[in-house]
Design an enzyme around this catalytic site. Sequence first.
Site, PDB file in Angstrom:
ATOM      1  N   GLY A 233       0.767  -1.242   0.000  1.00 40.35           N
ATOM      2  CA  GLY A 233       0.000   0.000   0.000  1.00 40.35           C
ATOM      3  C   GLY A 233       0.793   1.283   0.000  1.00 40.35           C
ATOM      4  N   PRO A 269       4.655  -5.132  -0.975  1.00 43.93           N
ATOM      5  CA  PRO A 269       4.567  -3.921  -1.796  1.00 43.93           C
ATOM      6  C   PRO A 269       4.450  -4.245  -3.283  1.00 43.93           C
ATOM      7  CG  PRO A 269       6.852  -4.353  -1.264  1.00 43.93           C
ATOM      8  CD  PRO A 269       6.060  -5.448  -0.594  1.00 43.93           C
ATOM      9  N   ARG A 271       3.015  -1.328  -5.912  1.00 40.84           N
ATOM     10  CA  ARG A 271       3.190  -0.009  -6.523  1.00 40.84           C
ATOM     11  C   ARG A 271       4.534   0.645  -6.190  1.00 40.84           C
ATOM     12  NH1 ARG A 271      -1.317   3.094  -7.722  1.00 40.84           N
ATOM     13  NH2 ARG A 271      -2.473   1.842  -6.223  1.00 40.84           N
ATOM     14  N   TYR A 311     -10.383   4.773 -11.739  1.00 41.96           N
ATOM     15  CA  TYR A 311     -10.500   5.570 -10.531  1.00 41.96           C
ATOM     16  C   TYR A 311     -10.014   7.009 -10.635  1.00 41.96           C
ATOM     17  CZ  TYR A 311      -7.308   1.522  -9.491  1.00 41.96           C
ATOM     18  OH  TYR A 311      -6.487   0.443  -9.535  1.00 41.96           O
ATOM     19  N   CYS A 338     -14.635   3.603 -27.707  1.00 47.20           N
ATOM     20  CA  CYS A 338     -15.997   4.145 -27.706  1.00 47.20           C
ATOM     21  C   CYS A 338     -16.583   4.208 -26.290  1.00 47.20           C
ATOM     22  CB  CYS A 338     -16.872   3.304 -28.602  1.00 47.20           C
ATOM     23  SG  CYS A 338     -16.080   3.041 -30.186  1.00 47.20           S
ATOM     24  N   GLU A 339     -15.957   5.013 -25.456  1.00 46.60           N
ATOM     25  CA  GLU A 339     -16.436   5.263 -24.091  1.00 46.60           C
ATOM     26  C   GLU A 339     -16.011   6.678 -23.748  1.00 46.60           C
ATOM     27  OE1 GLU A 339     -17.975   3.123 -21.953  1.00 46.60           O
ATOM     28  OE2 GLU A 339     -17.608   1.214 -22.990  1.00 46.60           O
ATOM     29  N   TYR A 367      -0.164  -1.550 -12.002  1.00 49.81           N
ATOM     30  CA  TYR A 367      -1.579  -1.523 -12.387  1.00 49.81           C
ATOM     31  C   TYR A 367      -1.787  -0.839 -13.737  1.00 49.81           C
ATOM     32  CZ  TYR A 367      -1.543  -2.695  -7.485  1.00 49.81           C
ATOM     33  OH  TYR A 367      -1.239  -3.289  -6.297  1.00 49.81           O
TER      34      TYR A 367
HETATM   35  C1  LIG Z   1      -2.924  -5.237  -3.881  1.00 53.25           C
HETATM   36  C2  LIG Z   1      -2.360  -5.833  -2.673  1.00 53.25           C
HETATM   37  C3  LIG Z   1      -1.056  -5.516  -2.274  1.00 53.25           C
HETATM   38  C4  LIG Z   1      -0.191  -4.517  -2.993  1.00 53.25           C
HETATM   39  O1  LIG Z   1      -0.624  -3.207  -2.860  1.00 53.25           O
HETATM   40  P1  LIG Z   1       0.281  -1.973  -3.346  1.00 53.25           P
HETATM   41  O2  LIG Z   1      -0.538  -0.794  -3.075  1.00 53.25           O
HETATM   42  O3  LIG Z   1       0.532  -2.166  -4.801  1.00 53.25           O
HETATM   43  O4  LIG Z   1       1.549  -1.997  -2.568  1.00 53.25           O
HETATM   44  C5  LIG Z   1      -0.554  -6.156  -1.162  1.00 53.25           C
HETATM   45  N1  LIG Z   1      -1.285  -7.050  -0.461  1.00 53.25           N
HETATM   46  C6  LIG Z   1      -2.537  -7.380  -0.832  1.00 53.25           C
HETATM   47  C7  LIG Z   1      -3.286  -8.367  -0.018  1.00 53.25           C
HETATM   48  C8  LIG Z   1      -3.123  -6.775  -1.927  1.00 53.25           C
HETATM   49  O5  LIG Z   1      -4.368  -7.085  -2.275  1.00 53.25           O
END
Ligand SMILES: *Cc1c(COP(=O)(O)O)cnc(C)c1O
Length: 404
Positions: A233, A269, A271, A311, A338-339, A367
């Site tokens: 995250g 991790p 992202r 998003y 076409c959106e 992503y």
């Molecule tokens: C998506 C996800 C992650 C990775 O999240 P990032 O924001 O890309 O670091 C880690 N653990 C779980 C369970 C996830 O679903």
Amino acid sequence: MKYINKKLTIERVSVESIAKKYNTPIYCYSYSKLKENILNFKKNFKSFSPLICFAIKSNTNVNLIREIKKFGLGADVVSKGELMIAIKAGINPKKIVFSGVGKTTDEIRYAIDKKILLINAESKSEVLEIDRIAKLKKKKVFIGIRINPNTDAKTLSQISTGKKENKFGVNSKTLLELVSYCKNSKNIKLKCLSVHIGSQILNHRPYEKMLNVLDKTLNKLNYKFEFIDLGGGMGISYDNKAEKLNYKRYNFAIKKFLKKNSSKIIFEPGRSIIGNTGVLISKIVYIKKDSQKSFVILDAAMNDLMRPALYGAIHKISPSIKRIKKSKKTYEFVGPICESTDKFSTLKNFQELKEKEVVAMSDVGAYGMSLSSNYNLRPKASEILIKGSKIKVIRKRQKYNDLM
Ligand SMILES: *Cc1c(COP(=O)(O)O)cnc(C)c1O
């Protein structure tokens, strides 16, 4: 990515030359950025040397996963397909954790056969199912349980996962029940407490709150977990103004937590490892002028990069050749699909653009390709990896024949 002699350049290769040689749209990754991200991540938490499991769903390119593996990372997978690609990339199954709310019988069987580190269960039914399969196979299976800490990650609601209204994890009452269930099971061993509160988190406070919830939960449980899996995250800056996650504060909070609860920490991790390593290079097909604004119609679309449509994410757009002359008009960068949501961003005071010119969208490594689709029956883009002046094609452009 920077301008050298007015030419947008990735490591030592110009965006213009990539477009010419490999065609567009194309995803392009920088090896040196990837290396830098991994080393920084490790450095940030080096005092307790966590197991870092790269979240495969952020980027599923087997060649990139292979590079990531070389730095000793494991994998966090959320499907059988991802587990298969992690193993194919050479990641040691003993460094793989399997998350997700809906693992099927087939997926659980496969994970058990591959002897992965942990299956992180997200419901009572899933624990019972793992137990049933383990018993049939006469195996002892290591599991984790994901707790829903009811913590607001203060990120986009679509990518928040740690609040009680979200489908993820179990509440503390169910956790209590499952801990005693596992104690009595001969076929599952509960080794891990896991949590993941969301994605693109830029403030350390939600993490502090999450750790507080974990700490309280552990106090009540009186059960020793070998692993605490804190999920991923960690956010990145998509624009220069955004706040940056304070890793020092997060690291400090974890160290404090570990003083009372000594377990091996796992991170997942995605992202923060791969996000800023990739750009999407695209050519302008047409420019459609309107009195208010001009539409810049690119050959990349929402099927290639879904985040803006999904998003409202915004990715920086840079021209491949820098010019002084600014346009007086507003440019709206769109794709050909076409959106009406097939739109990347609307920009003022952009330099004047011409048809057939090339632009690059930044920070699409996470992503980006992994969320791409064949919508409008468009073939998927190709991917290349750049190391200095070397270029390696790591995924070929999909052929029309594959789509027929
Ligand atoms: C998506 C996800 C992650 C990775 O999240 P990032 O924001 O890309 O670091 C880690 N653990 C779980 C369970 C996830 O679903």
